[in-house]
Structures are given as structure tokens and as C-alpha cells.
Design a protein around this motif. Structure first.
Motif: not given
Length: 192
Positions: A15-20, A34-45
Motif C-alpha cells: 500500500i505505497p500511499d499509506a502514511p505510516l 505504528l501510526l497509520v493514516g485513518k484514510e488507509h487504516a482498513v486496508a492496512v488492517a
């Protein structure tokens, strides 16, 4: 188990555009998160749960961490800062963990929405409800987001540091001892 930096690299490759961001921890455990941007949180999870090397299939704990700044105390206070939902993840299959992830709200007052991770880890359901009830974070996509500890008519979020305790307890369903004394003082002041 892979280090948090390696897990971060794997997520960024998928997920290259996920802010971490790796957040260090100064407590005795020294467990970074690991702080995950909320816009990508579901994809990261989903990645953390489904990746064959990680298989973080169990969320043991969801809690809150808050950052605030000193302000002068007033009756109605707006404190800058933010709230963070913190999730402790384990792999039951691989017997590893924890991996700690965080999501940060925009602020503490009017930008308190985060995506629910209950669809990814069912064990988050009651814990996200508790966070909503006591801290006021609204979890978008939660299957049943309603108060779980406080009664429906309760106003505000009592675990926040900026919570101002009322002096009348008019809405208290069962006032006892100290609460009853506060209510009596309040009503005496109202009639004077």
C-alpha cells in the motif's frame, strides 16, 4: 517475528500511499507502535490480518491515548491536540505479537472520526463502543456504535481530561452520598 520497521516496509510495498510512522515508546516495555493514516487504516488492517507471514488474526485490546496541551481552565474548554485509538494485535496461528497500531483523530473537538476495525477483528466491537462512550471517538462503519457503560441521556465523555464534572447531577439516575451532597449544594445555591 519481523521488526516493526520490516512490517512497515512490507505495508509500504503493498500500500505505497499509506502514511505510516513508527512511534517510539519511553515506557519500561519500550514497545513501539505504528501510526497509520485513518484514510488507509482498513486496508492496512486487512494486510496485517491476511499477510501469510504476519497473520495478525487477533486484536486483544483497543484503547485510547490522548495528546493535549496546557490551557487555562474555564467552564467550557476547547483543548487542542488529538486522540489516538490504539490496537494490540497478535497472531494466534503463528503465536507472535504484539504489533501495536494507532489511528489519530484530527483534533479533540470536532474531527473525532476514525474507521472502525471491527469488520477486520470482531473482538474490537465492544472495545470501540467503550472508546466511543467514554472518549467520544466516532468509529465509521461500526456495526452497533452506541453507549455501552453510560446511560443514553448522559452528556459528554467522562474519561477525557477536558471533561468538566457537573455540579448538579440532575441527570444522575441514582444519586448517592457525595453526589447527593453536591446536588443539595447546587439546589441551595439556585434558591439563594
Amino acid at each position: 517475528m519481523e521488526s516493526l520497521a520490516q512490517i512497515k516496509s512490507h505495508i509500504q510495498a503493498t500500500i505505497p500511499d499509506a502514511p505510516l510512522e513508527i512511534i517510539p515508546n519511553d515506557s519500561p516495555s519500550r514497545q513501539p507502535s505504528l501510526l497509520v493514516g485513518k484514510e488507509h487504516a482498513v486496508a492496512v488492517a486487512k494486510f496485517l490480518r491476511d499477510d501469510p507471514e504476519l497473520r495478525l488474526d487477533y486484536c486483544s485490546n483497543a484503547t485510547v491515548d490522548g495528546v493535549e496541551r496546557e490551557v487555562e481552565e474555564t467552564v467550557e474548554t476547547r483543548k487542542p491536540g488529538h486522540l489516538e485509538a490504539v490496537y494490540h494485535l497478535y497472531s494466534m496461528e503463528k503465536k507472535r505479537g504484539p504489533v501495536v497500531i494507532r489511528m489519530r483523530t484530527g483534533n479533540r473537538t470536532d474531527d473525532v472520526r476514525l474507521p472502525s476495525l471491527t469488520p477486520i477483528w470482531r473482538g474490537c466491537e465492544f472495545q470501540e463502543r467503550e472508546i466511543y462512550d467514554l472518549y467520544g471517538i466516532v468509529f465509521d462503519g461500526h456495526p452497533d456504535l452506541r453507549r455501552i457503560l453510560m446511560w443514553d441521556g448522559f452528556k459528554d465523555f467522562p474519561m477525557r481530561k477536558d471533561y468538566a464534572e457537573p455540579d448538579d447531577y440532575e441527570y444522575e439516575p441514582t444519586p448517592h452520598d457525595q453526589v447527593l451532597e453536591k446536588a443539595k449544594r447546587h439546589y441551595r445555591q439556585q434558591t439563594e
